[in-house]
Design a protein around this motif. Structure first.
Motif, PDB file in Angstrom:
ATOM      1  N   ASP A 110       0.875  -1.235   0.043  1.00  0.00           N
ATOM      2  CA  ASP A 110       0.197   0.014   0.052  1.00  0.00           C
ATOM      3  C   ASP A 110       0.908   1.131  -0.144  1.00  0.00           C
ATOM      4  O   ASP A 110       1.753   1.294   0.815  1.00  0.00           O
ATOM      5  CB  ASP A 110      -0.994   0.087   1.037  1.00  0.00           C
ATOM      6  CG  ASP A 110      -2.088   0.927   1.242  1.00  0.00           C
ATOM      7  OD1 ASP A 110      -1.715   2.248   0.901  1.00  0.00           O
ATOM      8  OD2 ASP A 110      -3.199   0.528   1.462  1.00  0.00           O
ATOM      9  N   THR A 111       0.702   2.095  -1.105  1.00  0.00           N
ATOM     10  CA  THR A 111       1.552   3.268  -0.922  1.00  0.00           C
ATOM     11  C   THR A 111       0.939   4.443  -0.246  1.00  0.00           C
ATOM     12  O   THR A 111       1.355   5.505  -0.321  1.00  0.00           O
ATOM     13  CB  THR A 111       1.540   3.987  -2.639  1.00  0.00           C
ATOM     14  OG1 THR A 111       0.332   3.969  -3.219  1.00  0.00           O
ATOM     15  CG2 THR A 111       2.343   2.648  -3.339  1.00  0.00           C
ATOM     16  N   GLU A 112      -0.247   4.328   0.357  1.00  0.00           N
ATOM     17  CA  GLU A 112      -1.034   5.431   1.011  1.00  0.00           C
ATOM     18  C   GLU A 112      -0.812   5.322   2.414  1.00  0.00           C
ATOM     19  O   GLU A 112      -0.705   6.268   3.097  1.00  0.00           O
ATOM     20  CB  GLU A 112      -2.444   5.563   0.573  1.00  0.00           C
ATOM     21  CG  GLU A 112      -2.942   5.508  -0.930  1.00  0.00           C
ATOM     22  CD  GLU A 112      -2.323   6.983  -1.433  1.00  0.00           C
ATOM     23  OE1 GLU A 112      -2.375   7.947  -0.625  1.00  0.00           O
ATOM     24  OE2 GLU A 112      -1.761   7.073  -2.712  1.00  0.00           O
ATOM     25  N   LYS A 113      -0.791   4.046   3.156  1.00  0.00           N
ATOM     26  CA  LYS A 113      -0.756   3.847   4.476  1.00  0.00           C
ATOM     27  C   LYS A 113      -0.170   2.838   4.901  1.00  0.00           C
ATOM     28  O   LYS A 113       0.499   1.747   3.971  1.00  0.00           O
ATOM     29  CB  LYS A 113      -2.246   3.654   5.184  1.00  0.00           C
ATOM     30  CG  LYS A 113      -2.807   2.708   4.605  1.00  0.00           C
ATOM     31  CD  LYS A 113      -4.293   2.816   5.101  1.00  0.00           C
ATOM     32  CE  LYS A 113      -5.190   1.482   4.498  1.00  0.00           C
ATOM     33  NZ  LYS A 113      -6.541   1.517   5.040  1.00  0.00           N
ATOM     34  N   HIS A 114       0.544   2.934   5.915  1.00  0.00           N
ATOM     35  CA  HIS A 114       1.506   1.516   6.604  1.00  0.00           C
ATOM     36  C   HIS A 114       0.487   0.737   7.512  1.00  0.00           C
ATOM     37  O   HIS A 114      -0.689   1.122   7.884  1.00  0.00           O
ATOM     38  CB  HIS A 114       2.599   2.359   7.438  1.00  0.00           C
ATOM     39  CG  HIS A 114       3.280   3.217   6.859  1.00  0.00           C
ATOM     40  ND1 HIS A 114       3.706   3.142   5.668  1.00  0.00           N
ATOM     41  CD2 HIS A 114       4.003   4.334   7.214  1.00  0.00           C
ATOM     42  CE1 HIS A 114       4.851   4.164   5.273  1.00  0.00           C
ATOM     43  NE2 HIS A 114       4.764   4.888   6.299  1.00  0.00           N
ATOM     44  N   THR A 129       0.897  -2.177  10.766  1.00  0.00           N
ATOM     45  CA  THR A 129       1.363  -2.159  12.149  1.00  0.00           C
ATOM     46  C   THR A 129       1.656  -3.690  12.386  1.00  0.00           C
ATOM     47  O   THR A 129       0.893  -4.668  12.009  1.00  0.00           O
ATOM     48  CB  THR A 129       0.509  -1.781  13.162  1.00  0.00           C
ATOM     49  OG1 THR A 129      -0.103  -0.552  12.747  1.00  0.00           O
ATOM     50  CG2 THR A 129       1.247  -2.058  14.531  1.00  0.00           C
ATOM     51  N   PRO A 148       5.487   0.523  12.662  1.00  0.00           N
ATOM     52  CA  PRO A 148       4.879   0.563  11.450  1.00  0.00           C
ATOM     53  C   PRO A 148       5.668  -0.250  10.557  1.00  0.00           C
ATOM     54  O   PRO A 148       6.894  -0.225  10.369  1.00  0.00           O
ATOM     55  CB  PRO A 148       5.185   2.147  10.901  1.00  0.00           C
ATOM     56  CG  PRO A 148       6.220   2.613  11.752  1.00  0.00           C
ATOM     57  CD  PRO A 148       5.952   1.797  13.017  1.00  0.00           C
ATOM     58  N   SER A 195      -1.614  -5.192   0.378  1.00  0.00           N
ATOM     59  CA  SER A 195      -3.142  -4.972   0.044  1.00  0.00           C
ATOM     60  C   SER A 195      -3.266  -5.452  -1.290  1.00  0.00           C
ATOM     61  O   SER A 195      -4.304  -5.243  -1.848  1.00  0.00           O
ATOM     62  CB  SER A 195      -3.192  -3.252   0.150  1.00  0.00           C
ATOM     63  OG  SER A 195      -2.497  -2.649  -0.746  1.00  0.00           O
TER      64      SER A 195
END
Length: 348
Positions: free
Chosen positions: A93-97, A99, A109, A114
């Motif tokens: 995912d390039t938008e969010k990390h 956990t 992180p 995805s």
């Protein structure tokens, strides 16, 4: 692999990055980043690649001058041993990390998976070609292994961790092939989470490792350790034995790299790997104190009671990126000199 003496010396992977290249104080303040951490670099982007090449040349020359037999690039272009490759694959995912829980039990992180993990193209091949061009010695380059990358990611796509690990393995396999094509003599997989997550490793790690090296022609190594000797500037105690080690004798890997100096590992466990070359850790990286050549020689002699000299390589316990250049040079010099003492004994 040909072209090296008996008891060849090498580094595990990382070598100290200079202060002018990266913010070492921030680097040492936390565990190696799992996601990209571009703000660690001190050099602006237009000049960063040139600066990383200059630092790589420094690492190569240091090793040559110290007498290291199998030379690495010192991982000068990396923020950590794993995040460069792990974040360059599609399916992240390039938008969010995401956990995940790290080896110390803290949430960090990590890459969020995805979609299907695929390698879009060569990632380290240019680094491999650069290393090959700038030394006449045998060379080794490192990659994060598929099991460890699985543990250092949040799985938001695959039905289970094993399925994710198999696609990581396919991506690693393509990368390994390109590194050998670029002239690398040894490709090493870094798999510290084999020890940290032994139960899960027993379920699918050997399958993933073997898949990542399927059809590969060239000398392969695998580094398994207890983690960095210092975390957040504090000394980390190490167990006295591995929870996952003998299982690796069933893998297709040629060389198994273990740390032995700091934990005081009983070298008798080397007998559990009768079909492997052993890259044996003889430098304790939990302390800046420099070993004497005699101390190094004594550690090598202990190992030789359990493994033939033809199956023993000599190395630090782990990567050296959290030490100063001066400390690393002194420790590696003692390692080379201690190795030479034992070589002389073997010839006599």
């Amino acid at each position: 692999m040909r072209g090296h003496p008996i008891l060849p010396t090498t580094i595990v992977g990382s070598y100290p990055q200079p202060d002018w290249l990266i913010d070492r104080e921030r680097l040492k303040a936390s565990l190696p980043p799992r996601v990209r951490a571009e703000t660690l670099w001190r050099i602006p982007e237009p000049w960063l690649a040139d600066a990383q090449e200059a630092a790589t040349l420094m690492a190569i020359r240091d090793q040559e001058e110290l007498g290291i037999d199998i030379v690495g690039d010192g991982e000068m272009r990396r923020e950590s041993y794993s995040n460069r490759l792990a974040t360059a694959l599609s399916g992240i995912d390039t938008e969010k990390h995401g956990t995940a829980i790290d080896r110390t039990g803290k949430a960090n992180p990590v890459p969020l998976v995805s979609g299907p993990i695929r390698r879009l193209g060569p990632i380290e091949a240019q680094d491999a070609a650069f290393l090959r061009r700038h030394t006449t010695k045998p060379v080794k380059l490192t990659l994060p292994g598929p099991f460890t990358m699985t543990q250092q990611a949040e799985n938001g796509f695959y039905p289970d961790a094993r399925a994710l690990a198999m696609d990581y393995a396919d991506a690693v396999n393509a990368e390994v092939r390109d590194l050998f094509a670029a002239g690398v003599d040894v490709v090493q997989l870094d798999e510290p989470y084999l020890q940290a997550r032994a139960a899960e490793a027993n379920a699918y790690a050997i399958e993933a490792i073997n898949r990542s090296l399927d059809g590969v022609e060239g000398t392969t190594a695998l580094h398994i350790c207890f983690g960095y000797a210092m975390v957040h500037g504090a000394h980390v105690a190490k167990p006295k034995a591995y929870d996952f080690l003998a299982e690796l004798d069933a893998s297709v890997v040629d060389v198994i790299s273990i740390e032995a100096a700091q934990p005081g590992l009983d070298p008798a466990i080397l007998e559990d790997l009768p079909n492997k070359i052993i890259m044996y850790g003889v430098l304790d990286l939990s302390t800046p104190e420099v070993e004497t050549p005699e101390t190094v020689a004594a550690r090598i002699r202990q190992a030789l009671r359990h493994v033939d000299a033809e199956r023993l390589w000599i190395a630090p316990d782990c990567g050296m990126k959290y030490h100063s250049r001066e400390q690393s040079q002194a420790k590696l010099r003692a390692m080379v000199q201690g190795t030479e003492l034992v070589r002389a004994e073997l010839k006599s």
